[in-house]
Scaffold this active site. Structure first.
Site, PDB file in Angstrom:
ATOM      1  N   LYS A  47       0.837  -1.202   0.000  1.00 31.67           N
ATOM      2  CA  LYS A  47       0.000   0.000   0.000  1.00 31.67           C
ATOM      3  C   LYS A  47       0.871   1.251   0.000  1.00 31.67           C
ATOM      4  CE  LYS A  47      -0.367  -0.563   5.018  1.00 31.67           C
ATOM      5  NZ  LYS A  47      -1.236  -1.017   6.114  1.00 31.67           N
ATOM      6  N   ARG A 145     -11.154  -0.212  14.378  1.00 29.27           N
ATOM      7  CA  ARG A 145     -10.908   0.675  13.249  1.00 29.27           C
ATOM      8  C   ARG A 145     -11.641   0.124  12.037  1.00 29.27           C
ATOM      9  NH1 ARG A 145      -4.670   1.428  11.272  1.00 29.27           N
ATOM     10  NH2 ARG A 145      -5.161  -0.636  10.447  1.00 29.27           N
ATOM     11  N   TYR A 267      15.443  31.088   6.543  1.00 24.76           N
ATOM     12  CA  TYR A 267      14.290  31.822   7.069  1.00 24.76           C
ATOM     13  C   TYR A 267      14.402  32.043   8.570  1.00 24.76           C
ATOM     14  CZ  TYR A 267      11.525  31.304   2.774  1.00 24.76           C
ATOM     15  OH  TYR A 267      11.046  31.374   1.493  1.00 24.76           O
ATOM     16  N   MET A 326      10.842  25.035   1.543  1.00 19.58           N
ATOM     17  CA  MET A 326      10.015  24.187   0.678  1.00 19.58           C
ATOM     18  C   MET A 326      10.850  23.337  -0.275  1.00 19.58           C
ATOM     19  SD  MET A 326       6.919  25.237  -1.876  1.00 19.58           S
ATOM     20  CE  MET A 326       5.950  26.012  -0.601  1.00 19.58           C
TER      21      MET A 326
HETATM   22  C1  LIG Z   1      -0.428  -1.780   6.936  1.00 20.11           C
HETATM   23  C2  LIG Z   1      -0.977  -3.075   7.406  1.00 20.11           C
HETATM   24  C3  LIG Z   1      -0.136  -4.180   7.521  1.00 20.11           C
HETATM   25  C4  LIG Z   1       1.372  -4.073   7.390  1.00 20.11           C
HETATM   26  O1  LIG Z   1       1.882  -3.559   8.612  1.00 20.11           O
HETATM   27  P1  LIG Z   1       3.444  -3.327   8.887  1.00 20.11           P
HETATM   28  O2  LIG Z   1       3.494  -2.852  10.282  1.00 20.11           O
HETATM   29  O3  LIG Z   1       3.889  -2.285   7.910  1.00 20.11           O
HETATM   30  O4  LIG Z   1       4.137  -4.611   8.665  1.00 20.11           O
HETATM   31  C5  LIG Z   1      -0.704  -5.396   7.824  1.00 20.11           C
HETATM   32  N1  LIG Z   1      -2.049  -5.514   8.025  1.00 20.11           N
HETATM   33  C6  LIG Z   1      -2.883  -4.457   7.952  1.00 20.11           C
HETATM   34  C7  LIG Z   1      -4.340  -4.643   8.202  1.00 20.11           C
HETATM   35  C8  LIG Z   1      -2.373  -3.191   7.657  1.00 20.11           C
HETATM   36  O5  LIG Z   1      -3.204  -2.136   7.608  1.00 20.11           O
END
Ligand SMILES: *Cc1c(COP(=O)(O)O)cnc(C)c1O
Length: 382
Positions: A47, A145, A267, A326
Site C-alpha cells: 500500500k 478501526r 528563514y 520548501m
Molecule cells: C499496513 C498493514 C499491515 C502491514 O503492517 P506493517 O506494520 O507495515 O508490517 C498489515 N495488516 C494491515 C491490516 C495493515 O493495515
C-alpha cells in the site's frame, strides 16, 4: 572538486533529490521473513506505493522472488498492480467501497470484507452470477478501526448461512501493539481471534504484520502481512534492526558560499555561524517530504547530519543548519573543503536510518518513508 560519487542518471528529470532503492535488499528481507514465518506464507503489504519505494517496481520484484499474496489499501492501488502480478492474490485492506463489486470481479481482486453489509453485498453478487466468490474476512479484535465487530460476529454465529456463496480464503485480524512484545493486548487479541474463528467456517488465518512476526510463533499464522520490515523499518524497536535498509536518499549541492561569523542562514535566522563557515545548499525541502521539523533549532533540539555520498567516505558528518524550506535545505560544509556544487550528500541511509529522522520529528519511520514525494526521483538496483 567533485567527489568520485556519480549517481545513476534519472531519465527525463532534473532531480536534485534521489531515492535509491535496492530491490535485492527488499527481496532478501522478504525471504528472511519467510524463514521466520514458515510453514506459514508471507504476503507483502505494498500500500501507499510500497511505503514510498514504488509499488510498480517493488511488487513485481517480490513476485519474481516467489511472493504470491499482496495487500494494497485502496482498490485503485490494487487495480494498478493487477497486470504486474499474474496469478497472485491481491486484496485492498481498506475494504470494498459500495458499488465496487464488479470492479473487484473484473480485475480479479479479492475484497477484504469488514462488515455485515460488505458480506451481504458479496453474497448477493455470488447469487446473481451463480457461482461461489472468494473473499477475505477482517475481524476486529481490538483495533476498533476496521473489520467485523463483536455484534456482527454474533449475527454470523447465529446465522452461518449469511456467508453462503463465499469461500473465505483468509480470515484476518490486525494487531494493536505488535512492536511492544510485553503489551498484554497481543495475547488478548490472539484469544479473541481464536474465539471468532471458532464460530466462522474453517479458513486459513492471517494475523502478523512485520512486528507480529517477531512475537512468538503463535502470531505467525497461515499468512503474515508485513510491510514495514520489507522496506527496512525496524520491526523490533529498541533492539538491533534485523532487516536490511534498502533505501538511500541523496540530495545534490546546488551552491556553496562563504559566510562570516555571526551571519545567519535561512528563514527567520534560526542558525548563526559561530565561525567563518562554508554553507552548502541542497535541492531538497519539505515539499519533497524532507520534513520541516528536521530544521536545526527545531523543538526536538537535535542536530541532524548528512554524509558525503562518495563510497568509502568516513570523515565527519555534515551538520544540517537553519530552517528546512520548501525546496531547499542548508548544511555546514566548513570541515569538508572538497565538497562542491554537483556533489551529493546522503540524508537517509544506514548512517541515518528512517527511525532517526522519525525521532527527530516526533513521528514514526513509516511516516518518514511514505511522506517522500513524487518529486524525489527513484532509481532502482536489483
Ligand atoms: C499496513 C498493514 C499491515 C502491514 O503492517 P506493517 O506494520 O507495515 O508490517 C498489515 N495488516 C494491515 C491490516 C495493515 O493495515
Amino acid at each position: 572538486m567533485a567527489t568520485e560519487y556519480i549517481p545513476p542518471p534519472v531519465e527525463g528529470t532534473d532531480a536534485t533529490a534521489i531515492l535509491h532503492i535496492d530491490l535485492a535488499a527488499v527481496a532478501a528481507n522478504w525471504q528472511a521473513l519467510c524463514r521466520r514465518a514458515a510453514p506459514g506464507a508471507v504476503a507483502a503489504a505494498v500500500k501507499a506505493d510500497a511505503y514510498g519505494l514504488g509499488a510498480a517496481r517493488v511488487a513485481p520484484h517480490l513476485h519474481a522472488a516467489g511472493c504470491r499474496h499482496f495487500f494494497a489499501a485502496h482498490l485503485s492501488e490494487a487495480v494498478a498492480l493487477r497486470p504486474l502480478l499474474p496469478g497472485a492474490m491481491l486484496a485492498p485492506l481498506n475494504g470494498p467501497p459500495p458499488g465496487s463489486e464488479r470492479d473487484h470481479l473484473e480485475h480479479d481482486i479479492l475484497p477484504v470484507l469488514g462488515s455485515l453489509d460488505d458480506i451481504d453485498r458479496w453474497t448477493a453478487l455470488a447469487r446473481s452470477i451463480g457461482r461461489r466468490l472468494p473473499a477475505l474476512l477482517h475481524v476486529d479484535t481490538g483495533m476498533h478501526r476496521l473489520g467485523l465487530d463483536k455484534a456482527g460476529l454474533a449475527v454470523l454465529a447465529a446465522d452461518p448461512g449469511r456467508l453462503d456463496g463465499l469461500t473465505l480464503r483468509y480470515v484476518l485480524t490486525h494487531l494493536v501493539a505488535s512492536e511492544q512484545p510485553d503489551d498484554p493486548v497481543n495475547a488478548a487479541q490472539l484469544e479473541r481471534f481464536a474465539a471468532a474463528c471458532a464460530v466462522l467456517p474453517p479458513a486459513p488465518r492471517s494475523i502478523a504484520n512485520s512486528s507480529g512476526l517477531f512475537l512468538n510463533a503463535c502470531f505467525a499464522s497461515d499468512l503474515a502481512r508485513p510491510g514495514a520490515a520489507l522496506y527496512g523499518i525496524n520491526p523490533t524497536p529498541g533492539r538491533e534492526n534485523p532487516m536490511r535498509l534498502p533505501v538511500r536518499l541523496h540530495a545534490r549541492i546546488l551552491q556553496v558560499r562563504e559566510i562570516a561569523a555571526g551571519d545567519s542562514v535561512g528563514y527567520n535566522a534560526t542558525w548563526r555561524a559561530p565561525r567563518p563557515s562554508r554553507i552548502a545548499t541542497l535541492g531538497i525541502g519539505y515539499a519533497d517530504g524532507w520534513r520541516r521539523a528536521l530544521s536545526s533549532g527545531a523543538p526536538s533540539g537535535r542536530v541532524l547530519a548528512a554524509w558525503p555520498a562518495s563510497p568509502g567516505f568516513d570523515g565527519p558528518p555534515v551538520p544540517l543548519v537553519g530552517r528546512v524550506s520548501m525546496d531547499l535545505t542548508t548544511c555546514d560544509v566548513t570541515d569538508h573543503p572538497a565538497l562542491a556544487p554537483g556533489d551529493w550528500l546522503e540524508l537517509m541511509g544506514p548512517r541515518c536510518p528512517p527511525e532517526h529522522l522519525a525521532a527527530a520529528c516526533g513521528t514514526n519511520a513509516y511516516e518518514i518513508l511514505t511522506s517522500l514525494s513524487p518529486r524525489i526521483a527513484r532509481t532502482y538496483s536489483a
